[in-house]
Design an enzyme around this catalytic site. Structure first.
Site, short mmCIF file in Angstrom:
data_model
loop_
_atom_site.label_atom_id
_atom_site.label_comp_id
_atom_site.label_asym_id
_atom_site.label_seq_id
_atom_site.Cartn_x
_atom_site.Cartn_y
_atom_site.Cartn_z
N LYS A 1 0.84 -1.19 0.00
CA LYS A 1 0.00 0.00 0.00
C LYS A 1 0.88 1.25 0.00
CE LYS A 1 -0.37 -0.04 5.05
NZ LYS A 1 -1.27 0.01 6.21
N TYR B 1 15.96 31.70 3.22
CA TYR B 1 14.82 32.58 3.48
C TYR B 1 14.85 33.15 4.89
CZ TYR B 1 12.47 31.14 -0.84
OH TYR B 1 12.14 30.93 -2.15
#
Length: 827
Positions: free
Chosen positions: A495, A722
C-alpha cells in the site's frame, strides 16, 4: 555460458546415471533456481538442499518447463519423468565444488582472487573493465563469492581465457581453506577489512587470519600498507614475503608508492612509482572519495605488477564509474522500464543481462539496444555469430544494433531489427513512438556513450534518487520467512506506493520471491497491479464502495470491517449474481478500535455471509496495537487469544476453514503465538525496525541521495536562505543540494536540526529547507560540486531522520515525492 557434454559431467562427478545419456547431449546452463531457467533443454538443474529449502521439490516444475537433465542426491521415481536423465551423487553441492576444482586444475591461464570486507566486487568489476578490451579476461558474475557462486564462476573458464578474476567471501571459520583449494589462485588482492562480517569470528584479527589462507599458495598478493589491522597482521604472518605492498605516504617496506593529487571536477591524479625505479606513471580517476581511490589503487598496483598499464588501460582508468556496478532499473518514456547495464558489453555479461530482461515480469514486449561488443581477441565473425544466437534465443520484440562492427552482422539477428552506425544516428532517426509499455535493456561499451541513450529514454531527469536494493529486500524476506516457518504464508504490504518505493516494481520482485499474498489500501492500487501483470492474490484493505464488478474482474479481495460495507457487497452481488463467490477478508477489532467487527458483531456478520452464496471468507484477521513493545506483552497475547476464539466461532457458523492472521513485522520475531496461518510483512522488509532482535539480521534496502549543485564560501556575519534564518557564525563553506520539501525532505530538518552524509561524515543543514533546495554547512569537507550526498541510507539510518523530525520512519518514507526517481539495483 557453460560448454560441457552430459557424458563428461557424469564421468567427472562419478555419478550414478539414471536414464539414457545421449552422446550429443550438451549443457550450456547450470541452474539451481527453477524460476531462472531460460533454455531448459540445455540446462542441468542442480537440486540443492539448504536450510531454506530442498531443490528436489522443484524437479517437476523444471521438468514441466522442458528441463530433462538433473543433478540430484535423492532417489527419484523415473516413471514420473520419462526421457529425463538424473545424475545422482551423495551431495550435490559438494559434487559441484569438486567438479569446479577439477575444471580449475585444467585451466591454463592465471587466476586472481580478491577477498576482504569492502570493495571486493567493485575492484573485480573495475579490473574486468580495465583489462577486457586488450586481454582475454573472465570474472565471476555479480557477487558470486560464496561456496555456491565460486564453483559456478570457475566452471565458466575456457581454454581461451588468459586471466580469471574470482571474488571470494567467507561467513565462518574453516571455509577459506576449501575456497583456496577450489580457486588455487596465482595472485591475490586483499581489500579493506571492516567489522561488517564478524558474526561468526572472534574479532577482526581472527577474520584477517582466515582470509589470508586464500593466499597461502599465491605468487604474490596486493594490499594497502595504511590499512589496519590487516597490514600489521600480514607482516606477522608466515606468508608476508609474498605481499606486494602499496602506500600513499610510507616509503618503508613497500613495493609501490602512489601519490594522489586533487584535480578538477571531483577527479584525482594518481602517480605510481615502484621502489628503485625513477619512472612515474600518471593515472586519472574520476572520483575523490577514499573508498573509491583505494579500490582504484588496488587495480593500478595489480596492472603495474603484471605489466598491463598500457596506454589503453591508463585511459580507461579515467572512465571508471564510482556509482553502483549493479544493473539499474528505472522508469522510461511511454510507460517503459529501462534496464541500464551499460558498464560492459561482452558475451558473458550480455547473457546475464538478457536473463534479467527475460525475468522482469509484467511486460508482454521486451527489446534490446546493443552496441558493438568486446571481442577479447576473438574474430568478429565468430563473436557476433555467438551474440546473435544468444539474442535470437530470447525472442525479443525489437533489437536495435549500434556500431560500425555489429551493423555489419545485422543479417544474423532475427525478428524486428534496426541498425545504426552510431549513437547520434539512433537518437536522431529511430521512431521512439515504437517504444510503448515494454522493458528495454540498454547494453553497450563506453565508446558509443550508452548513458546518453539511457538519459534520453528516461522519464525523469531529477538528480535526487531513491535507490532500492532488491538483493537486500530478498535477504530480508528470507529472514522473515525463516522466522515465520515454512508452513506460514507471507502477505506483503504494498500500500501507499509500497511505502513510497514503487508498487509495481516492488510487487514484481515480491512475486519472484514467492510471496503468497499482497495487500493494498485502495481498489485503484490493486487494479494498477493487475494491469501490470501481477497475478498474486491481492487483499484491498479499504475498498470503500467500489464497483463490485471491477473487484471481480481484477480478482481483488476486499476487506470487510463493518455491517455497512457488508450489506453493500451483499446487495451488489445479489444484483450481479456472479458465477463464483467473491473472496473477502473479515476484520475483527481486538483492541485497536479503528476498524473491524467486535467479536460479537463478527458472529452476526458470519451468519449473514453463510447465508449468501456469493461471498466466501478467505481470511479472518486483526491488527496488533503494540507488538514492538514487550511491555505490552499481556495485551498483545490477549489480542491473539481473542482473534483465535472469534475465528473458531466464525468457522463453526460458516462450516468451512479459512486463513487467520494478526502478526506484523515486529510480531513475527516477538510473538510465536501470533504467526497463525499467515503473517503480514510491511516496513520490516525494507530493513526498518525498532526491534533490537531483528535489526542485526536485516539489511538496509533504501538509500535517498542527491548531489551537490553548488558550493560557495560565505563569510562570517552573512546569512543563508529565506528570512535570513541561517546565520554564518564563522567563515563557512556552504553547499546547495537540489532537494527540498517538495521531494519529501521535510522542513523539520532545517535550522541545523537535520544532517546529511558526505564523504564519511555528517554535516548540518543551515537555514530553512526550501521547496526544491536545501543548504548544508560543509566547512572542513573537501567535497566538490557533483559529489554524492546521502539523505538517508545505510550510512545515515532513516530512523535517525525520523527522530530529528519527531515522527516515525513510515511518515518519512511515504512522504518521498513521486518526482524523485526510483532506481532498482540488483546483482
Amino acid at each position: 555460458m557453460y560448454h560441457f557434454s552430459l557424458q563428461h559431467i557424469a564421468h567427472v562427478l562419478d555419478a550414478q546415471v539414471h536414464g539414457i545419456v545421449r552422446a550429443d547431449a550438451l549443457i550450456s546452463e547450470l541452474a539451481y533456481d527453477s524460476r531462472k531457467i531460460i533454455h531448459p533443454e540445455q540446462t542441468l538443474f542442480i537440486a540443492l538442499k539448504t536450510p531454506s529449502g530442498n531443490g528436489h521439490s522443484y524437479i517437476k516444475q523444471v521438468y514441466d518447463k522442458g528441463g530433462r537433465y538433473f543433478l540430484v542426491s535423492e532417489n527419484i521415481a523415473l516413471s514420473d519423468f520419462p526421457d529425463a536423465v538424473f545424475l545422482q551423487t551423495d551431495n550435490t553441492l559438494q559434487a559441484l565444488q569438486n567438479w569446479a576444482k577439477q575444471h580449475r586444475s585444467e585451466f591454463k591461464g592465471k587466476v586472481l582472487a580478491i577477498t576482504g570486507s569492502n570493495g571486493k566486487t567493485i575492484t573485480k568489476e573495475w579490473l574486468h573493465f580495465l583489462l577486457s578490451a586488450e586481454y582475454k579476461v573472465k570474472s565471476s558474475p555479480g557477487s558470486f563469492n560464496s561456496s555456491l557462486g565460486i564453483p559456478l564462476s570457475l566452471l565458466t573458464l575456457s581454454s581461451e581465457d588468459e586471466w580469471a578474476i574470482i571474488e571470494a567471501g567467507i561467513s565462518e571459520p574453516g571455509e577459506m581453506q576449501h575456497v583456496q583449494d577450489w580457486i588455487q589462485p596465482d595472485a591475490g588482492i586483499f581489500t579493506h577489512i571492516g567489522e561488517a562480517h564478524l558474526e561468526n569470528f572472534n574479532n577482526v584479527e581472527h577474520l584477517v587470519q582466515e582470509k589470508m589462507l586464500l593466499f597461502s599458495e599465491t605468487e604474490y598478493f596486493i594490499h594497502h600498507k595504511e590499512n589496519t589491522p590487516e597490514s600489521e597482521l600480514i607482516t606477522q604472518n608466515k606468508i608476508a614475503s609474498r605481499s606486494y605492498v602499496w602506500s600513499y605516504s610510507d616509503l618503508n617496506d613497500i613495493d609501490i608508492f602512489i601519490k594522489k593529487e586533487a584535480s578538477k571536477y571531483g577527479s584525482t591524479i594518481l602517480k605510481l612509482q615502484s621502489v628503485g625505479n625513477p619512472e612515474i606513471i600518471t593515472i586519472h580517476v574520476p572520483f575523490s572519495d577514499e573508498a573509491s581511490l583505494e579500490n582504484a589503487c588496488h587495480c593500478a598496483a595489480f596492472c603495474y605488477k603484471e605489466g598491463m598499464l598500457t596506454p589503453g588501460v591508463i585511459q580507461r582508468f579515467s572512465e571508471l564509474r564510482s556509482a553502483e556496478m549493479r544493473m539499474q532499473r528505472v522508469s522510461g518514456m511511454n510507460g517503459c522500464t529501462l534496464l541500464n547495464d551499460t558498464y560492459s558489453a561482452d558475451l558473458s555479461s550480455l547473457r546475464m543481462a538478457l536473463q534479467a530482461l527475460a525475468f522482469l515480469p509484467g511486460f508482454k514486449k521486451r527489446s534490446l539496444i546493443l552496441t558493438d561488443i568486446r571481442l577479447h581477441g576473438h574474430a568478429a565473425g565468430e563473436s557476433y555469430s555467438q551474440a546473435s544466437q544468444l539474442v535470437n534465443s530470447f525472442h525479443l520484440d525489437k533489437t536495435i544494433l549500434i556500431g560500425k562492427e555489429i551493423t555489419g552482422f545485422k543479417q544474423l539477428f532475427s525478428g524486428n531489427v534496426y541498425s545504426y552506425m552510431n549513437t547520434e544516428d539512433f537518437l536522431n532517426l529511430f521512431p521512439f513512438s515504437e517504444f510503448s509499455q515494454e522493458a528495454i535493456l540498454v547494453k553497450g561499451i563506453h565508446e558509443y556513450h550508452p548513458q546518453k541513450i539511457v538519459a534520453f529514454l528516461e522519464q525523469q531527469k531529477h538528480e535526487t534518487l531513491l535507490e532500492v536494493d532488491l538483493d537486500a529486500l530478498g535477504h530480508n524476506v528470507k529472514v522473515f520467512k525463516k522466522m515465520a516457518g515454512e508452513n506460514t504464508r507471507i502477505m506483503a504490504m504494498v500500500k501507499a506506493f509500497s511505502y513510497g518505493t514503487g508498487s509495481i516494481d516492488i510487487a514484481n520482485h515480491l512475486k519472484f520471491l514467492n510471496i503468497d499474498y499482497l495487500a493494498v489500501a485502495y481498489t485503484d492500487e490493486g487494479t494498477e497491479l493487475r494491469k501490470a501483470g501481477i497475478d498474486l492474490p491481492i487483499m484491498v484493505m479499504n475498498p470503500g464502495r467500489p464497483s463490485v464488478s471491477r473487484l471481480l474482474e481484477n480478482r481483488l479481495e476486499p476487506e470487510i470491517f463493518s455491517f455497512r460495507s457488508l450489506e453493500y457487497f451483499i446487495e451488489e452481488l445479489n444484483r450481479i449474481s456472479p458465477e463464483a463467490p467473491l473472496s473477502i477478508h473479515l476484520k475483527v477489532d481486538t483492541g485497536m478500535h479503528r476498524l473491524g467487527f467486535s467479536p460479537e458483531e463478527a458472529k452476526e456478520a458470519a451468519k449473514r455471509i453463510a447465508k449468501n452464496p456469493h461471498l466466501k471468507i478467505t481470511s479472518v484477521f486483526s491488527h496488533l496495537v503494540s507488538s514492538e513493545n514487550l511491555e505490552d506483552k499481556d495485551f498483545t497475547l490477549h489480542q491473539i487469544q481473542l482473534l483465535n476464539n472469534t475465528a473458531k466461532n466464525i468457522e463453526t457458523i460458516t462450516g468451512y476453514p479459512f486463513l487467520k492472521h494478526i502478526a506484523n513485522s515486529a510480531a513475527i520475531s516477538n510473538f510465536l503465538e501470533a504467526k497463525m496461518d499467515m503473517v503480514r510483512l510491511g516496513i520490516g522488509m525494507y530493513g526498518i525496525t525498532s526491534s533490537e532482535v531483528l535489526r542485526p539480521l536485516l539489511k538496509p534496502v533504501l538509500r535517498f541521495k542527491t548531489i551537490i549543485t553548488q558550493i560557495r564560501n560565505v563569510p562570517k556575519g552573512e546569512t543563508v536562505g529565506y528570512n535570513r534564518a541561517g546565520i554564518i557564525e564563522s567563515d563557512s563553506r556552504i553547499a546547495t543540494l537540489p532537494v527540498g520539501y517538495a521531494d519529501g525532505y521535510r522542513r523539520d530538518l532545517g535550522m541545523g536540526k537535520g544532517q546529511v552524509y558526505i564523504a564519511g561524515k555528517l554535516y548540518p543543514v543551515i537555514g530553512k529547507v526550501c521547496m526544491d533546495m536545501v543548504m548544508v554547512n560543509i566547512t572542513g569537507c573537501d567535497a566538490r560540486e557533483g559529489d554524492e550526498v546521502i539523505l538517508f541510507g545505510p550510512e545515515l539510518p532513516i530512523e535517525q531522520i525520523a527522530k530529528w523530525c519527531g515522527t516515525i520512519p513510515y511518515e518519512i518514507l511515504t512522504g518521498i515525492s513521486p518526482r524523485v526517481k526510483r532506481v532498482y539495483l540488483k546483482d
